[in-house]
Design an enzyme around this catalytic site. Sequence first.
Site, PDB file in Angstrom:
ATOM      1  N   CYS A 135      -5.642   1.899  -4.789  1.00 19.64           N
ATOM      2  CA  CYS A 135      -4.465   1.690  -5.640  1.00 19.64           C
ATOM      3  C   CYS A 135      -3.756   3.009  -5.926  1.00 19.64           C
ATOM      4  O   CYS A 135      -2.524   3.086  -5.927  1.00 19.64           O
ATOM      5  CB  CYS A 135      -4.869   1.042  -6.960  1.00 19.64           C
ATOM      6  SG  CYS A 135      -5.320  -0.702  -6.849  1.00 19.64           S
ATOM      7  N   CYS A 217      -1.785  -7.203  -3.829  1.00 15.52           N
ATOM      8  CA  CYS A 217      -2.066  -6.966  -2.413  1.00 15.52           C
ATOM      9  C   CYS A 217      -2.954  -8.092  -1.872  1.00 15.52           C
ATOM     10  O   CYS A 217      -3.818  -8.622  -2.588  1.00 15.52           O
ATOM     11  CB  CYS A 217      -2.763  -5.621  -2.233  1.00 15.52           C
ATOM     12  SG  CYS A 217      -1.716  -4.197  -2.593  1.00 15.52           S
ATOM     13  N   CYS A 243      -3.809  -2.027 -11.733  1.00 12.93           N
ATOM     14  CA  CYS A 243      -3.845  -1.207 -10.523  1.00 12.93           C
ATOM     15  C   CYS A 243      -3.858   0.284 -10.831  1.00 12.93           C
ATOM     16  O   CYS A 243      -4.191   1.100  -9.973  1.00 12.93           O
ATOM     17  CB  CYS A 243      -2.657  -1.541  -9.624  1.00 12.93           C
ATOM     18  SG  CYS A 243      -1.054  -1.220 -10.397  1.00 12.93           S
TER      19      CYS A 243
END
Length: 258
Positions: A135, A217, A243
């Site tokens: 991330c 994602c 994230c």
Amino acid sequence: MLALNDTPTGRTPEAEDLEAKRARVATLNARYRHHSATAVLTGALKDPEAGRIAMVSSFGAESVALLHLVAMVDRKTPVLFIDTRLLFAETLAYQQEVAERLHLTDLRIIRADEAMLKQHDPYGALKLSDQDRCCDLRKTQPLEQALEGFDGWITGRKRYQSKTRAEMDFFELEEATGRIKVNPLAHWGPDDVRAYMEENRLPKHPLVAQGYPSIGCAPCTSKVAPGEDPRAGRWRGQDKVECGIHFGADGKPVRSTS
């Protein structure tokens, strides 16, 4: 006699600047405390106290509501979209559809530097071994670079989404960066978002109908079963709820409930 880095108050220039920014945020929250999301957005984009503001959008499940509001206030607002290269194909297609529908005139696609990816994640396996580092590499660092020159940024965060967001105000100061963070939809609930999208006939992210109420994602997002928390499919099985692009009161990126 004052040291070179001192001020008449005894504080460093950096400390005084941070204190001034805290005061600005307090002023903005007092000014817009009982206002609508549209009024908060208008203030963020036009109030001199807010400074130069960009919007950061994931073009996820609920993003279109805030994007529509921003477009109604000023469609020339810079909109930053972080393409991690790990997103669902549906998200990329949805991003193009929404940007065209809302006539966003300053959409900026943000990606990690290719050389950095080759150095730190040459085989694309970091998402399996260290999700926080993944991330940081693909989202946090590129966003930080993209936000240089801006005094603040607009987010779509809402209080109901997680414990780490339960008490946030419309305006927050990121003390780690010195930027103001604007949360126009802080007080909205799921029904508010749903009603706004329906009233304005806004397109839905195609993955929502497939069981993805919160979308990030592809490798780190799974379907959510009926009755589960909407964000249960994000980093499932991990002590991870963010994230890392948002900072906590300790100045560190928020990633877990702890």
